[in-house]
Motif scaffolding. Structure first.
Motif, PDB file in Angstrom:
ATOM      1  N   TYR A 127       0.831  -1.203   0.000  1.00  8.51           N
ATOM      2  CA  TYR A 127       0.000   0.000   0.000  1.00  8.51           C
ATOM      3  C   TYR A 127       0.868   1.256   0.000  1.00  8.51           C
ATOM      4  O   TYR A 127       0.629   2.203  -0.752  1.00  8.51           O
ATOM      5  CB  TYR A 127      -0.912  -0.029   1.231  1.00  8.51           C
ATOM      6  CG  TYR A 127      -1.947   1.060   1.278  1.00  8.51           C
ATOM      7  CD1 TYR A 127      -3.086   0.989   0.480  1.00  8.51           C
ATOM      8  CD2 TYR A 127      -1.799   2.145   2.126  1.00  8.51           C
ATOM      9  CE1 TYR A 127      -4.042   1.985   0.526  1.00  8.51           C
ATOM     10  CE2 TYR A 127      -2.748   3.144   2.179  1.00  8.51           C
ATOM     11  CZ  TYR A 127      -3.878   3.060   1.377  1.00  8.51           C
ATOM     12  OH  TYR A 127      -4.814   4.046   1.430  1.00  8.51           O
ATOM     13  N   GLY A 128       1.912   1.268   0.836  1.00 10.12           N
ATOM     14  CA  GLY A 128       2.814   2.408   0.879  1.00 10.12           C
ATOM     15  C   GLY A 128       3.563   2.607  -0.424  1.00 10.12           C
ATOM     16  O   GLY A 128       3.757   3.745  -0.869  1.00 10.12           O
ATOM     17  N   VAL A 129       3.986   1.519  -1.054  1.00  7.97           N
ATOM     18  CA  VAL A 129       4.693   1.612  -2.335  1.00  7.97           C
ATOM     19  C   VAL A 129       3.781   2.187  -3.410  1.00  7.97           C
ATOM     20  O   VAL A 129       4.204   3.009  -4.233  1.00  7.97           O
ATOM     21  CB  VAL A 129       5.230   0.231  -2.747  1.00  7.97           C
ATOM     22  CG1 VAL A 129       5.703   0.234  -4.195  1.00  7.97           C
ATOM     23  CG2 VAL A 129       6.375  -0.187  -1.836  1.00  7.97           C
ATOM     24  N   ILE A 130       2.520   1.775  -3.419  1.00  8.09           N
ATOM     25  CA  ILE A 130       1.567   2.288  -4.412  1.00  8.09           C
ATOM     26  C   ILE A 130       1.364   3.791  -4.237  1.00  8.09           C
ATOM     27  O   ILE A 130       1.369   4.558  -5.207  1.00  8.09           O
ATOM     28  CB  ILE A 130       0.227   1.533  -4.300  1.00  8.09           C
ATOM     29  CG1 ILE A 130       0.402   0.094  -4.794  1.00  8.09           C
ATOM     30  CG2 ILE A 130      -0.861   2.233  -5.109  1.00  8.09           C
ATOM     31  CD1 ILE A 130      -0.800  -0.790  -4.533  1.00  8.09           C
ATOM     32  N   LEU A 131       1.192   4.240  -2.991  1.00  6.36           N
ATOM     33  CA  LEU A 131       1.032   5.670  -2.738  1.00  6.36           C
ATOM     34  C   LEU A 131       2.294   6.444  -3.119  1.00  6.36           C
ATOM     35  O   LEU A 131       2.218   7.535  -3.702  1.00  6.36           O
ATOM     36  CB  LEU A 131       0.715   5.898  -1.265  1.00  6.36           C
ATOM     37  CG  LEU A 131      -0.646   5.407  -0.764  1.00  6.36           C
ATOM     38  CD1 LEU A 131      -0.785   5.686   0.720  1.00  6.36           C
ATOM     39  CD2 LEU A 131      -1.785   6.056  -1.534  1.00  6.36           C
ATOM     40  N   CYS A 132       3.441   5.885  -2.801  1.00  2.00           N
ATOM     41  CA  CYS A 132       4.710   6.515  -3.153  1.00  2.00           C
ATOM     42  C   CYS A 132       4.853   6.639  -4.666  1.00  2.00           C
ATOM     43  O   CYS A 132       5.276   7.682  -5.181  1.00  2.00           O
ATOM     44  CB  CYS A 132       5.858   5.698  -2.559  1.00  2.00           C
ATOM     45  SG  CYS A 132       7.510   6.336  -2.904  1.00  2.00           S
ATOM     46  N   ASN A 133       4.476   5.593  -5.381  1.00  2.00           N
ATOM     47  CA  ASN A 133       4.574   5.598  -6.830  1.00  2.00           C
ATOM     48  C   ASN A 133       3.634   6.639  -7.442  1.00  2.00           C
ATOM     49  O   ASN A 133       4.011   7.363  -8.377  1.00  2.00           O
ATOM     50  CB  ASN A 133       4.236   4.210  -7.359  1.00  2.00           C
ATOM     51  CG  ASN A 133       4.594   4.048  -8.818  1.00  2.00           C
ATOM     52  OD1 ASN A 133       5.749   4.144  -9.210  1.00  2.00           O
ATOM     53  ND2 ASN A 133       3.584   3.798  -9.632  1.00  2.00           N
ATOM     54  N   ALA A 134       2.425   6.732  -6.900  1.00  2.00           N
ATOM     55  CA  ALA A 134       1.468   7.718  -7.406  1.00  2.00           C
ATOM     56  C   ALA A 134       1.984   9.138  -7.204  1.00  2.00           C
ATOM     57  O   ALA A 134       1.855  10.001  -8.082  1.00  2.00           O
ATOM     58  CB  ALA A 134       0.125   7.537  -6.704  1.00  2.00           C
ATOM     59  N   ARG A 135       2.572   9.384  -6.051  1.00  3.43           N
ATOM     60  CA  ARG A 135       3.125  10.716  -5.771  1.00  3.43           C
ATOM     61  C   ARG A 135       4.301  11.022  -6.688  1.00  3.43           C
ATOM     62  O   ARG A 135       4.471  12.168  -7.149  1.00  3.43           O
ATOM     63  CB  ARG A 135       3.575  10.783  -4.309  1.00  3.43           C
ATOM     64  CG  ARG A 135       4.092  12.137  -3.861  1.00  3.43           C
ATOM     65  CD  ARG A 135       2.951  13.130  -3.757  1.00  3.43           C
ATOM     66  NE  ARG A 135       3.416  14.397  -3.208  1.00  3.43           N
ATOM     67  CZ  ARG A 135       3.959  15.377  -3.922  1.00  3.43           C
ATOM     68  NH1 ARG A 135       4.092  15.242  -5.232  1.00  3.43           N
ATOM     69  NH2 ARG A 135       4.347  16.496  -3.340  1.00  3.43           N
TER      70      ARG A 135
END
Length: 284
Positions: free
Chosen positions: A207-215
């Motif tokens: 979940y954190g990686v997905i948010l980081c990637n989106a940012r």
């Protein structure tokens, strides 16, 4: 007071009139439609306004492809770096006691309080031609600002809290008992992390990686400062959209913006899948 009576009073206290519930629901849906759905629909409508041919031509134009490649490359470098840092920082904060722990947590939150433009300016002051390290970099023919390294540094800075901030509450809630038991049984630090800690936090990590990637895909301010806006060289997708819009190429600008919107929708879909899987595991 009996448990049944207490439960009845609690239910009565939280029960609302039907009109209140429907009013709140209507307001929430109106807000969602006005500020989320309508802009998204507008982007795709404007992108396709002149037809599919113009839309596709804007996407395959060399500068657009270069911006797409640079955006993906910057994210491909920054996200793994933040993955390593986030896991390390979360493990350190939650599994060990040491002086300066609160200071470390404050540093993790720093990009949330610092403007991305200010962050980009700091890198220019450090690594620019007139910066602290500028003469040394020029003497060794190294280029950071107005090149890929500067874009990666800026992207990494603005995105590095996401993984750590997703893992720290989760790892705090899990406690240290399992790791301590593994250590007592003779497991090394790496074995404890691989077989005990990582399986317990894998969904939060994803979940954190997905948010980081989106940012990373959507970063504009910091990258705008350190990129130099060199067309076809240091422009990411958000910067390319700005240039096209400023040049009154509205159809092309919205076409490229729709590509960013598609990336956001894919990220949202992956986020929903991870949340569903995490809820499924928790319920089991």
């Amino acid at each position: 007071m009996s448990r049944r009576a207490l439960r009845f009073e609690t239910s009565a206290a939280t029960r609302e009139q039907p009109w209140v519930k429907w009013t709140i629901l209507a307001l929430a849906l109106s807000f969602f439609a006005l500020f989320l759905v309508l802009p998204l629909v507008t982007v795709f409508a404007q992108a396709l306004r002149k037809g599919a041919g113009v839309y596709l031509a804007a996407l395959v134009e060399p500068d657009a492809l270069s911006a797409l490649v640079l955006t993906l490359l910057a994210a491909a470098i920054a996200v793994p770096l933040n993955l390593v840092f986030g896991v390390w920082a979360a493990w350190l904060v939650t599994k060990f006691d040491f002086r300066g722990k609160s200071f470390l947590v404050t540093l993790i939150d720093l990009p949330f309080s610092v403007s991305p433009v200010v962050a980009g300016l700091i890198y220019v002051l450090l690594f620019g031609a007139q910066g602290w390290f500028g003469p040394w970099l020029q003497a060794h023919d190294l280029k950071i600002v107005f090149a890929l390294p500067g874009i990666v540094l800026a992207t990494t800075f603005v995105t590095f809290p996401f993984v750590a901030r997703e893992l720290i509450p989760l790892m705090k809630a899990q406690g240290r008992e399992e790791e301590e038991a593994a250590t007592v049984l003779g497991a090394s630090g790496w074995q404890t992390f691989r077989h005990v800690t990582l399986p317990n936090v894998k969904w939060g990590l994803m979940y954190g990686v997905i948010l980081c990637n989106a940012r990373a895909f959507g970063e504009f301010g910091a990258v705008s400062v350190v990129s130099g806006h060199i067309r076809g060289v240091t422009n990411t997708l958000p910067l390319h959209v700005e240039i096209l819009y400023n040049e009154y190429q509205f159809a092309a600008a919205f076409a490229v913006a729709s590509l960013l919107a598609l990336l956001a929708l894919v990220t949202l879909g992956l986020k929903s899948v991870v949340e569903w899987q995490q809820a499924k595991v928790s319920a089991a």
